[in-house]
Write a protein that holds these residues in place. Structure first.
Motif, PDB file in Angstrom:
ATOM      1  N   UNK B   1       0.777  -0.775   0.765  1.00 53.28           N
ATOM      2  CA  UNK B   1       0.327  -0.556   0.107  1.00 53.28           C
ATOM      3  C   UNK B   1       1.039   1.874   0.053  1.00 53.28           C
ATOM      4  N   UNK B   3       1.766   2.842  -2.441  1.00 57.73           N
ATOM      5  CA  UNK B   3       1.782   3.738  -3.597  1.00 57.73           C
ATOM      6  C   UNK B   3       0.992   5.350  -3.686  1.00 57.73           C
ATOM      7  N   UNK B   4      -0.091   5.142  -2.480  1.00 58.81           N
ATOM      8  CA  UNK B   4       0.122   6.792  -2.002  1.00 58.81           C
ATOM      9  C   UNK B   4       0.873   7.538  -1.206  1.00 58.81           C
ATOM     10  N   UNK B  17       1.128   6.166   7.158  1.00 59.57           N
ATOM     11  CA  UNK B  17       0.786   6.216   5.554  1.00 59.57           C
ATOM     12  C   UNK B  17      -0.879   6.538   4.949  1.00 59.57           C
ATOM     13  N   UNK B  19      -4.740   5.356   3.491  1.00 60.21           N
ATOM     14  CA  UNK B  19      -4.629   4.247   2.509  1.00 60.21           C
ATOM     15  C   UNK B  19      -5.948   3.986   1.921  1.00 60.21           C
ATOM     16  N   UNK B  20      -6.802   5.268   2.511  1.00 60.11           N
ATOM     17  CA  UNK B  20      -8.039   4.950   1.548  1.00 60.11           C
ATOM     18  C   UNK B  20      -8.378   6.219   0.911  1.00 60.11           C
ATOM     19  N   UNK B  21      -7.410   7.581   1.419  1.00 64.78           N
ATOM     20  CA  UNK B  21      -7.270   8.126   0.265  1.00 64.78           C
ATOM     21  C   UNK B  21      -6.091   9.502   0.076  1.00 64.78           C
ATOM     22  N   UNK B  22      -6.010   9.479  -1.277  1.00 63.39           N
ATOM     23  CA  UNK B  22      -4.555  10.411  -1.019  1.00 63.39           C
ATOM     24  C   UNK B  22      -4.835  11.665  -0.157  1.00 63.39           C
ATOM     25  N   UNK B  34     -14.516   5.038   9.910  1.00 58.05           N
ATOM     26  CA  UNK B  34     -14.849   3.039  10.379  1.00 58.05           C
ATOM     27  C   UNK B  34     -14.639   2.765  11.653  1.00 58.05           C
ATOM     28  N   UNK B  48     -16.460   1.374   2.851  1.00 52.82           N
ATOM     29  CA  UNK B  48     -16.124   1.008   1.691  1.00 52.82           C
ATOM     30  C   UNK B  48     -16.799   1.203   0.368  1.00 52.82           C
ATOM     31  N   UNK B  51     -16.888   5.334  -0.196  1.00 56.05           N
ATOM     32  CA  UNK B  51     -15.217   5.224  -0.644  1.00 56.05           C
ATOM     33  C   UNK B  51     -14.798   4.852  -1.872  1.00 56.05           C
ATOM     34  N   UNK B  52     -15.784   4.098  -2.253  1.00 59.40           N
ATOM     35  CA  UNK B  52     -15.648   4.139  -3.658  1.00 59.40           C
ATOM     36  C   UNK B  52     -15.711   4.730  -5.051  1.00 59.40           C
ATOM     37  N   UNK B  56     -11.284  11.037  -5.040  1.00 62.93           N
ATOM     38  CA  UNK B  56     -10.271  11.557  -4.262  1.00 62.93           C
ATOM     39  C   UNK B  56     -10.068  12.933  -4.193  1.00 62.93           C
ATOM     40  N   UNK B 381      -4.179   0.436  17.083  1.00 64.85           N
ATOM     41  CA  UNK B 381      -5.155   1.360  16.045  1.00 64.85           C
ATOM     42  C   UNK B 381      -5.242   2.622  17.037  1.00 64.85           C
ATOM     43  N   UNK B 389      -9.395   5.191  15.481  1.00 70.25           N
ATOM     44  CA  UNK B 389      -8.637   3.984  15.181  1.00 70.25           C
ATOM     45  C   UNK B 389      -9.031   3.410  16.067  1.00 70.25           C
TER      46      UNK B 389
END
Lengths: 414, 414
Positions: B1, B3-4, B17, B19-22, B34, B48, B51-52, B56, B381, B389
Motif C-alpha cells: 500500500x 503507492x499513496x 501513510x 490507505x483510503x484517500x491520497x 471506520x 467502503x 469510499x469507492x 479523491x 489501532x 481508530x
C-alpha cells in the motif's frame, strides 16, 4: 477512489471496486477483517496500520505483518492482565485471534508455520472467551480415526433449540464466533460451532470436503444428543456452509429434529453452482487459473496461487478442480423440501447465488409462507459474500426472523 | 500500500501513510468513520462502498455520496420499523446519523444544506436512542441570548458522579455518543453531552470558540445543579475538549466538585500548542495555508479549503488565524493543579501533544500518584488523533482507571 482497477479473485466475492488493495483477493479479505471489527477482532485503526505496511499482492508481507500484529496484541493482553485492566484483556485477545487468523489465510497450510499460527489463534480465542466470561465448551469430535474441533454452549441439555453454525471453505471454527456465535449467545441462544471435514486445519488430519463433511455434521449432532440435548436444530450456513447446511437439512433423520434453515446462501445444486461461478477452476482447460498457475503465468498474482493451493489442500486427492464433480453428490431434491428457510443474498455476489436461493425459497414457501429471501444492496454494507462488511445487520435479520411469531404459528399449524 | 503519498491535512492527525484517500484530510476522516463502526454508525461495508464512489480530494462528491447513504439508511430504518424488525431499526438509524454527520463535515456550514443535514443527523440520533431504549434527555441550554444543545442521563439527580464529555473543533454533540457516551451508559455512568460555544452548529447562532466556550460549560453545570444533581463531575475531553476540560477543571468553583480529568490530550498551554502544531494557520505569513488558499494556489486541495472555511466559521471575527492568541486566555497555571489526571496520547500525533500531557501528568502525580499517561502505538489501532481508530480500547482504559480502587483511596486520603 477510481484509481484502482481490481484484479483477479476467486470468483466474485467483494462485489465492488477495490478500495484497500488492487489485488482482488487481498481487497476482499481486508474488507472482511474490517467487518469483524464491528464485533471484536482487530480495530479499524490497527487494520489500516497493517494495510499500510503490506505490499499489495505479496502474500508473505501479509503473513509477516499480521503475525506481528498478533504478537503485539497478545503482549498487550498479557500486560493488561498483569495490571488487572480487565476490560482490555478480552479486547486484546480478540485482536490477537484475528491477527493470527488473518496471517493464516495467506500462509501455506502444510507448514509448521501454519500449525503454529493455528495454535496461537486458538489460544487467543480461548483466552478471549475466558476473559469475557463466555461459557463455551470445546471438545474434539472423534471421526474416522481422526478428529475435528467443536464448541458448544454448556447449558445445551436444557435447551429447546440449538443454533448450528456452519462455515465454508474460508472459515476456521473460531471465525464462527463472528458469524452468529457471539450474537446468538447475547440473545440467549445456545450454539454449536465446529470445523467440519475440509474446514479449518482438518485437512492436515486427512479430512476433506465432500460427502464426508455431511457425515461429520451427523457425527457432531450424535455427540450432542449423547450429551443430553433433546431439542430442535436450527441450521445457519455461510458460504460453503450454505451447501452443507442445506444438504444436511434435506437428508436429516427425523430424530435430528431440524426445524429451520438460514443460509447465506442456500445452494441446492452445488455442482452447477461451481461450474457457473468458477469455470476456470472447474474446467481445467488451457486458459484455466490452475493451468496458468502451473505454467508460472500467474506468477504475478502470488495471492491467487496461495489461495488455490489452500483450496487444493482442503479437497485432498484431485484438489479443487474436482469441486463440481464431488459436490454433485450433495445435490438436494427440492421437491421433498418441507422446512422454513431464510435466504440472505448479497447483491455483490454472482447471480447464480440469487438464482439458487430463489429456487429454495420458492419451494419452502409452499409449506412455510414466512420463508423469505433478503437481498443486500451496496448501501447496506452487506452486499459482499457472506455479508462480511455488515454481519450485525445480517444477524439482526436472522434473529428477527427466527423469533418472529409467524414462524412459530406456521410450524405449530404444520 | 505504498503507492499513496499522503498530502496535506490540518496538522498531523492520522499519524501514518494514507490507505483510503491520497487527500490527507479525507483519509483521516475515512479512518475516523471506520472507527465509529466498532460502536454503531455506518458499517465497514457501507463505508467502503461510499469510499469507492467518492472522487479523491473532491468535497462535493463526499457530501453527495454520504447524503445518499444517509437517505438510504433512513429508508431502511423506516422499512424495518414498518415490518417490526426491531433489531434493525436502531442499527439503521445509527447508520443514518453517521452518514449525515459525514456529509456535514465537507459541507459549507453557512448554507441551508448544512442546516438540513444537521436536522437529519439529529433526528436520526434521537430515533436511534428511542429504538435502543436508551434514556437520554435533550434540552436547549440558554446562553447569552442564544442556546446550544445538550443531553443528560435522566436519573442524574440521584447519581454520585457525572461524566462530562467534551468534544473539540470537529465534533457535534451527537458524536460524543461514540466518544464515551455509549460506553459510559453501558457501564452505569450517567453522562452529560453538549455542543459548547463554537462546536456543532452553535456558530450559526453567534456562539464561537474562546473563553465563551468555558462560560458555556459553567452554564450547563449550573443547569444540571438546578435539576437536582449534587454529585461530583468527572471531565472527559477530546481534541479541543482537552483544552476546554483542562481549563474548566483548573478554574472550577469548589461547588463544581470536579473530581478527576481524563483527556486525549490534556493541554495546559493552548496558545503555544497551536503555534507549534499549526504554524501555517496561526502565523498567516506569505507561505501560510490561509494565504495560499486566498491566492487560489490551494485550489488543488479543495478539501483543505473546505475545512479551513469551517474552522473560520467556528471562530467568528478573525477566523481560525486568531486561534493561538484567543486560546492564550485559556492557559492553565499548573502550579496550583490538584486533580488526578489520565492522559491518553496517540503516538501518531504531533509531539507537542505528548509534551503538554507529560507536563500535566507530572504535576498531577504530586498529589495523585495514580495519575497516568497512556500512549498508543500504531499496532494498538489507537495511534491517531483522539484514538479514532480504536475508541473502545481507549474507553476501556478510561473506565478501568476511573473505577480502580487506588484512585478512590488516593482521593479519600487527600
Amino acid at each position: 477512489m477510481t484509481q484502482k482497477k481490481r484484479n483477479e479473485d476467486i470468483g466474485n466475492r467483494g462485489g465492488g471496486r477495490s478500495v484497500l488493495f488492487r489485488n482482488g483477493t487481498m481487497d476482499f479479505l481486508a474488507g472482511w477483517l474490517l467487518g469483524y471489527s464491528q464485533q471484536g477482532g482487530l480495530s479499524p485503526g490497527a487494520l489500516l496500520h497493517c494495510y499500510s505496511l503490506i505490499r499489495d499482492g505479496d502474500p508473505r508481507s501479509w503473513v509477516s505483518v499480521f503475525a506481528q500484529a498478533g504478537e503485539e496484541a497478545a503482549d498487550r493482553a498479557e500486560q493488561a492482565g498483569a495490571a488487572a485492566r480487565n476490560r482490555e484483556v478480552a479486547r486484546e485477545w480478540s485482536a490477537a485471534q484475528i491477527a493470527f487468523r488473518a496471517a493464516l489465510e495467506m500462509c501455506d497450510p502444510r507448514t509448521s508455520e501454519a500449525a503454529d499460527l493455528t495454535g496461537r489463534m486458538r489460544h487467543a480465542f480461548e483466552a478471549y472467551l475466558a476473559a469475557s466470561g463466555v461459557p463455551l465448551i470445546g471438545w474434539d469430535v472423534e471421526f474416522r480415526d481422526s478428529y475435528f474441533p467443536a464448541y458448544v454452549t454448556p447449558s445445551v441439555q436444557r435447551a429447546e433449540q440449538l443454533l448450528v453454525i456452519v462455515g465454508g471453505g474460508d472459515t476456521y471454527v473460531e471465525d464462527l464466533w463472528f458469524f452468529g456465535g457471539k450474537a446468538a449467545i447475547e440473545r440467549g441462544w445456545p450454539v454449536l460451532l465446529a470445523d467440519y471435514p475440509g474446514q479449518g486445519d482438518t485437512p492436515s488430519r486427512g479430512l476433506h470436503f465432500g460427502e464426508q463433511t455431511i457425515d461429520g455434521m451427523r457425527q457432531v449432532v450424535d455427540d450432542i444428543r449423547e450429551q443430553g440435548f433433546h431439542g430442535e436444530l436450527v441450521m445457519l450456513g455461510w458460504s460453503g456452509g450454505g451447501i452443507f447446511a442445506t444438504r444436511f437439512a434435506a437428508t436429516a433423520r427425523s430424530t435430528d429434529r431440524v426445524s429451520a434453515l438460514v443460509a447465506s446462501t442456500p445452494i441446492y445444486d452445488p455442482g452447477t453452482f461451481f461450474r457457473r461461478t468458477l469455470p476456470d477452476v472447474v474446467q481445467g482447460g488451457p486458459d484455466s487459473v490452475l493451468v496458468r498457475a502451473a505454467l508460472g503465468i500467474a506468477r504475478r498474482n502470488r495471492v491467487l496461487r496461495t489461495s488455490l493451493d489452500r483450496y487444493d489442500w482442503q479437497f485432498g486427492a484431485g484438489g479443487i478442480s474436482t469441486i463440481a464433480d464431488r459436490f454433485d453428490e450433495l445435490k438436494v431434491d427440492l421437491s421433498t423440501w418441507r422446512l422454513p428457510v431464510l435466504a440472505l443474498v448479497g447483491l455483490g455476489e454472482d447471480s447464480e447465488s440469487l438464482r439458487q436461493a430463489q429456487g429454495v425459497i420458492k419451494q419452502a414457501q409452499v409449506h412455510h409462507p414466512s420463508s423469505e429471501l433478503v437481498t443486500f444492496d451496496p448501501w447496506t454494507g452487506a452486499q459482499a459474500h457472506c455479508q462480511v462488511g455488515n454481519l450485525p445487520l445480517a444477524l439482526a435479520q436472522v434473529f428477527d426472523w427466527l423469533e418472529a411469531p409467524v414462524l412459530a404459528q406456521e410450524r405449530a399449524a404444520s
